[in-house]
Motif scaffolding. Structure first.
Motif, short mmCIF file in Angstrom:
data_model
loop_
_atom_site.label_atom_id
_atom_site.label_comp_id
_atom_site.label_asym_id
_atom_site.label_seq_id
_atom_site.Cartn_x
_atom_site.Cartn_y
_atom_site.Cartn_z
N GLY A 1 -3.38 -0.37 -6.81
CA GLY A 1 -4.32 -1.36 -6.35
C GLY A 1 -4.46 -2.14 -5.17
N PHE A 2 -3.32 -2.28 -4.62
CA PHE A 2 -3.02 -2.75 -3.23
C PHE A 2 -3.51 -1.78 -2.30
N LEU A 3 -3.37 -0.50 -2.37
CA LEU A 3 -3.85 0.41 -1.50
C LEU A 3 -5.33 0.53 -1.75
N SER A 4 -6.11 0.62 -2.62
CA SER A 4 -7.45 0.44 -2.81
C SER A 4 -8.15 -0.59 -2.21
N ALA A 5 -7.34 -1.93 -2.24
CA ALA A 5 -7.89 -2.96 -1.60
C ALA A 5 -7.99 -2.83 0.04
N VAL A 6 -6.95 -2.29 0.45
CA VAL A 6 -6.70 -1.97 2.05
C VAL A 6 -7.66 -1.08 2.36
N LEU A 7 -7.92 -0.01 1.65
CA LEU A 7 -9.09 0.87 2.14
C LEU A 7 -10.45 0.60 1.87
#
Length: 292
Positions: free
Chosen positions: A215-221
């Motif tokens: 979820g954190f990675l998706s938000a960054v991207l």
């Protein structure tokens, strides 16, 4: 005026592979290719003129050899060559300031001793403030393979706790130019019970942690998905050391992109442990993107 793609040439098999890679990159970017030979010489005063002429002749021969290799692979690439005087590392670091990107040959790990070979490339990466791509001789010919049906991923290593726009932008653009899938990877480590802070919960299971990191990675991207809707992205989070996870992900990749944090501290410039490991061990070209 757009910056050229610059390839350092020293006559080695690695530098010839780098020049060929740089030619393909120049075509993709619509840029001019600059072939650069940096020479460092310190003759005695009475031999200065003779030695200088000899160095220029050798440099001309090395550049001509690189031109022949480049034009055989990319007949239409616009190019020019240039000789500059060293120290070699300093000359290439200066060249990187006007390059987009600078491309150098890299020998990676020595096959017998396992020791890093190529201190010039490592020194340039540590000091350059613009992206540097390192290419090994055994990756020669991969550009043509990628241009066919066997197109491979561009792999990007990301620390979601400290994402960097320069690194993300380089990776997305590289994937766009190649019509390749971008595989973005974040490696996480389970918290140590001895290092948990007050109020932190250390009993969450591995699947839940992985889902949270994803979820954190998706938000960054998210912002980059909006900027590059045409780029297919595979988001991956794995538990383990970043270097091991990236090396596995980059196996068979077209390009690996990693960041290099710059510092203003008055000490010897050096690369971080993950970037250092990728430079030594990755079997594909490695783009090192500096950032603060």
């Amino acid at each position: 005026m757009w910056s050229p793609v610059v390839a350092g040439v020293d006559g080695s098999a690695e530098s010839l592979a780098a020049a060929e890679w740089a030619a393909h990159e120049a075509v993709r970017r619509g840029r001019v290719l600059r072939l650069l030979h940096a020479r460092s010489w310190h003759p005695r005063q009475d031999e200065a003129e003779f030695a200088h002429a000899g160095e220029r002749h050798l440099a001309r021969r090395l550049l001509r050899e690189a031109e022949e290799r480049v034009l055989a692979a990319c007949p239409d690439v616009p190019l020019y060559d240039e000789q500059v005087e060293g120290p070699v590392t300093a000359a290439l670091v200066k060249a990187a300031d006007d390059a987009d990107p600078l491309v150098l040959g890299s020998r990676g790990l020595g096959r017998i001793t396992g020791l890093l070979v190529g201190s010039v490339a490592l020194g340039v990466v540590a000091k350059a403030t613009r992206p540097v791509v390192l290419v090994r001789a055994d990756t020669a010919g991969q550009e043509e393979e990628a241009a066919g049906t066997g197109r491979r991923d561009v792999v990007l290593g990301v620390d979601v706790t400290e994402p960097c726009d320069e690194v993300l932008a380089f990776a997305y653009e590289a994937a766009r130019l190649r019509h390749a899938r971008l595989r973005v990877l974040h490696a996480w480590r389970a918290p140590d019970p001895l290092t948990l802070g007050p109020g932190e919960i250390g009993l969450v299971g591995e699947p839940q942690r992985a889902e949270e990191w994803l979820g954190f990675l998706s938000a960054v991207l998210q912002v980059w998905r909006d900027k590059y809707p045409e780029v297919e992205v595979l988001q991956t989070v794995v538990e383990g050391k970043p270097s091991g996870a990236l090396l596995k992900a980059a196996s068979g990749a077209e390009l690996l992109v990693v960041g290099h944090r710059l510092t203003d501290r008055p000490r010897m410039p050096r690369t971080g442990p993950v970037t250092h490991a990728m430079i030594q061990q990755a079997g594909c070209p490695v783009a090192v993107v500096p950032h603060y």
